[in-house]
Design an enzyme around this catalytic site. Structure first.
Site, PDB file in Angstrom:
ATOM      1  CB  SER A 143      12.512   6.989  -1.056  1.00  0.00           C
ATOM      2  OG  SER A 143      13.522   6.871   0.192  1.00  0.00           O
ATOM      3  CE1 TYR A 157      10.868   2.705   2.710  1.00  0.00           C
ATOM      4  CE2 TYR A 157      13.080   4.230   1.959  1.00  0.00           C
ATOM      5  CZ  TYR A 157      11.559   3.699   1.677  1.00  0.00           C
ATOM      6  OH  TYR A 157      10.523   4.620   1.415  1.00  0.00           O
TER       7      TYR A 157
HETATM    8  P1  NAP Z   1       2.119   5.063   4.976  1.00  0.00           P
HETATM    9  O1  NAP Z   1       2.103   6.592   5.156  1.00  0.00           O
HETATM   10  O2  NAP Z   1       2.915   3.655   5.175  1.00  0.00           O
HETATM   11  O3  NAP Z   1       1.354   4.333   3.383  1.00  0.00           O
HETATM   12  C1  NAP Z   1       1.261   3.038   3.449  1.00  0.00           C
HETATM   13  C2  NAP Z   1       0.411   2.373   2.120  1.00  0.00           C
HETATM   14  O4  NAP Z   1       0.693   1.338   1.386  1.00  0.00           O
HETATM   15  C3  NAP Z   1      -0.885   2.164   3.517  1.00  0.00           C
HETATM   16  O5  NAP Z   1      -1.590   2.760   2.027  1.00  0.00           O
HETATM   17  C4  NAP Z   1      -0.944   0.933   2.924  1.00  0.00           C
HETATM   18  O6  NAP Z   1      -2.597   0.512   3.085  1.00  0.00           O
HETATM   19  C5  NAP Z   1      -0.029   0.828   1.643  1.00  0.00           C
HETATM   20  N1  NAP Z   1       0.153  -0.645   1.143  1.00  0.00           N
HETATM   21  C6  NAP Z   1       0.968  -1.493   2.446  1.00  0.00           C
HETATM   22  N2  NAP Z   1       1.472  -2.371   1.671  1.00  0.00           N
HETATM   23  C7  NAP Z   1       0.995  -2.574   0.861  1.00  0.00           C
HETATM   24  C8  NAP Z   1       0.532  -4.007  -0.098  1.00  0.00           C
HETATM   25  N3  NAP Z   1       1.416  -4.963  -0.001  1.00  0.00           N
HETATM   26  N4  NAP Z   1      -0.243  -3.692  -1.262  1.00  0.00           N
HETATM   27  C9  NAP Z   1      -0.855  -2.489  -1.240  1.00  0.00           C
HETATM   28  N5  NAP Z   1      -0.516  -1.675  -0.256  1.00  0.00           N
HETATM   29  C10 NAP Z   1       0.314  -1.741   0.874  1.00  0.00           C
HETATM   30  O7  NAP Z   1       3.608   5.590   3.889  1.00  0.00           O
HETATM   31  P2  NAP Z   1       4.094   6.098   2.440  1.00  0.00           P
HETATM   32  O8  NAP Z   1       5.071   7.326   3.837  1.00  0.00           O
HETATM   33  O9  NAP Z   1       3.379   7.513   2.253  1.00  0.00           O
HETATM   34  O10 NAP Z   1       4.475   5.850   1.606  1.00  0.00           O
HETATM   35  C11 NAP Z   1       4.438   5.562   0.105  1.00  0.00           C
HETATM   36  C12 NAP Z   1       5.536   5.282  -0.973  1.00  0.00           C
HETATM   37  O11 NAP Z   1       6.453   6.627  -0.697  1.00  0.00           O
HETATM   38  C13 NAP Z   1       6.450   4.288  -0.316  1.00  0.00           C
HETATM   39  O12 NAP Z   1       6.821   3.579  -1.800  1.00  0.00           O
HETATM   40  C14 NAP Z   1       7.358   4.873   0.250  1.00  0.00           C
HETATM   41  O13 NAP Z   1       8.473   3.880   0.559  1.00  0.00           O
HETATM   42  C15 NAP Z   1       7.856   6.135  -0.045  1.00  0.00           C
HETATM   43  N6  NAP Z   1       8.576   7.186   0.601  1.00  0.00           N
HETATM   44  C16 NAP Z   1       8.222   7.792   1.591  1.00  0.00           C
HETATM   45  C17 NAP Z   1       9.037   8.815   2.426  1.00  0.00           C
HETATM   46  C18 NAP Z   1       8.333   9.165   3.823  1.00  0.00           C
HETATM   47  O14 NAP Z   1       9.597   9.346   4.407  1.00  0.00           O
HETATM   48  N7  NAP Z   1       7.035   8.411   3.855  1.00  0.00           N
HETATM   49  C19 NAP Z   1       9.940   8.861   1.357  1.00  0.00           C
HETATM   50  C20 NAP Z   1      10.633   8.685   0.405  1.00  0.00           C
HETATM   51  C21 NAP Z   1      10.004   7.809  -0.148  1.00  0.00           C
HETATM   52  P3  NAP Z   1      -3.090  -0.087   4.813  1.00  0.00           P
HETATM   53  O15 NAP Z   1      -3.531   1.084   4.845  1.00  0.00           O
HETATM   54  O16 NAP Z   1      -3.719  -1.228   3.641  1.00  0.00           O
HETATM   55  O17 NAP Z   1      -1.529  -0.612   5.934  1.00  0.00           O
END
Ligand code: NAP
Length: 248
Positions: A143, A157
C-alpha cells in the site's frame, strides 16, 4: 500461455478485480476468502463469464493449515500454481495509534503480516526449482501507506504494509535464482469496501480529491498492474514495487 493463478482475498475489492482480469486472459483462477460465500460465488461466476475458469476456496490467510489447503485445492483443480497474489488484508478502525483496540491490531498483524508470510512461504516451497517446482510469480499487495505512514488514521496498517515491501525486496533476491519473480503493488486511495470497514465509508472519495490525479482509483486500475506483473510481459521484472496511486 495459460496460467493457474491463486488470489488470496479474491471475493471482493482489488482481489476480485485481479481475478476477473485473469479470467479475461483465459487463465484458471482460484480465489480465497474468509466469510462472504455469496461474494465468492459471484466472483467465480464473473471469472467464468470473462472466459476463464474459477474456483472459490474458503481459507483464512492467517491460518497455516488453510494456506496449505488453498494451494492443494488449486493444484488439484487447475494444476501447479504459476502466479500467487498475496492480497488478503484488513485495516483497523480509523484513529490515532494510542486509541486503537489492541485486539484489532493483533488481527491486523495476523492477516497482513503473518498471513502474508505464510502465503509467500507456501508459494516459495511449491514454485522453487530446487524443490521440484517449475518457477512462478508472486505479487505482494502492499500500500502507499507503507511510505506515507497514515498518521492519525492507521499507522498500524501502514507498518503492516511496510513489511510487505521489505518482504518483497528480500524474497525477490532469494527466489530469482529459483525461477520465481517476486514483486509488489502499492495501491493508493482505491474505492473498495475496506474504507467502510475502517468506519469511514466516504474516505476514498473524500481523500481522492487530494490525490494529484484528482480522484480515487478503481480496483480495476490496480488489477492492470498486478496482471502485468503476473504476465510474461514482465519477465525481467523482479524486486519491483509498483505504485498505482494517481501520483500520491
Ligand atoms: P476489501 O474490499 O475489504 O476486500 C477484502 C478481501 O479480503 C475480501 O475478499 C475478504 O474476504 C478477504 N479477506 C479478509 N480477511 C481475510 C482472511 N483472513 N483470509 C482470506 N481472505 C480474507 O479490501 P481491498 O480494498 O480490496 O484490499 C485488498 C488488499 O489491497 C489489502 O491487502 C489491502 O490492504 C490492500 N490495499 C487496499 C487499498 C484501498 O484503498 N482499497 C489501498 C492499498 C492497499 P470476505 O469477502 O470473505 O470478507
Amino acid at each position: 500461455m495459460s496460467k493457474t493463478i491463486l488470489v488470496t482475498g479474491g471475493s471482493r475489492g482489488i482481489g476480485r478485480a485481479v481475478a476477473i482480469l485473469c479470467g479475461k486472459r483465459g487463465w484458471r483462477v482460484a480465489i480465497t476468502y474468509v466469510s462472504n460465500d455469496a461474494a465468492a460465488r459471484e466472483t467465480v461466476a464473473a471469472i467464468e463469464a470473462a472466459g476463464g475458469r474459477g474456483l472459490a476456496i474458503k481459507a483464512d490467510a492467517a491460518k497455516l493449515d488453510d494456506v496449505a489447503m488453498a494451494f492443494d485445492a488449486t493444484e488439484k483443480a487447475f494444476g501447479a500454481v504459476d502466479g500467487f497474489v498475496n492480497n488478503a488484508g484488513i485495516a483497523t478502525q480509523v484513529s490515532k495509534l494510542a486509541d486503537k483496540d489492541p485486539q484489532e491490531i493483533a488481527r491486523l498483524v495476523e492477516i497482513n503480516v503473518l498471513g502474508a508470510l505464510y502465503g509467500a512461504r507456501e508459494a516459495a516451497r511449491r514454485m522453487s526449482r530446487s524443490r521440484g517446482g517449475k518457477g512462478g510469480v508472486i505479487v505482494n499487495m502492499s500500500s502507499a501507506a507503507a511510505r506515507l505512514g497514515m498518521p492519525g488514521e492507521g499507522v498500524d496498517y501502514a507498518a503492516s504494509k511496510g513489511s510487505m515491501d521489505t518482504l518483497t525486496y528480500g524474497l525477490s533476491k532469494e527466489l530469482a535464482p529459483e525461477g520465481v519473480r517476486v514483486n509488489a503493488v502499492r495501491p493508493g486511495m482505491i474505492a473498495t469496501d475496506i474504507h467502510a470497514a475502517m468506519g469511514a465509508p466516504d474516505r476514498a472519495e473524500r481523500l481522492g480529491k487530494t490525490v494529484p490525479i484528482g480522484r480515487e482509483g478503481t480496483a480495476d486500475e490496480v488489477a492492470e498492474g498486478v496482471v502485468w506483473l503476473l504476465s510474461d510481459a514482465a519477465s525481467y521484472v523482479a524486486g519491483a514495487v509498483l505504485d498505482v496511486t494517481g501520483g500520491r
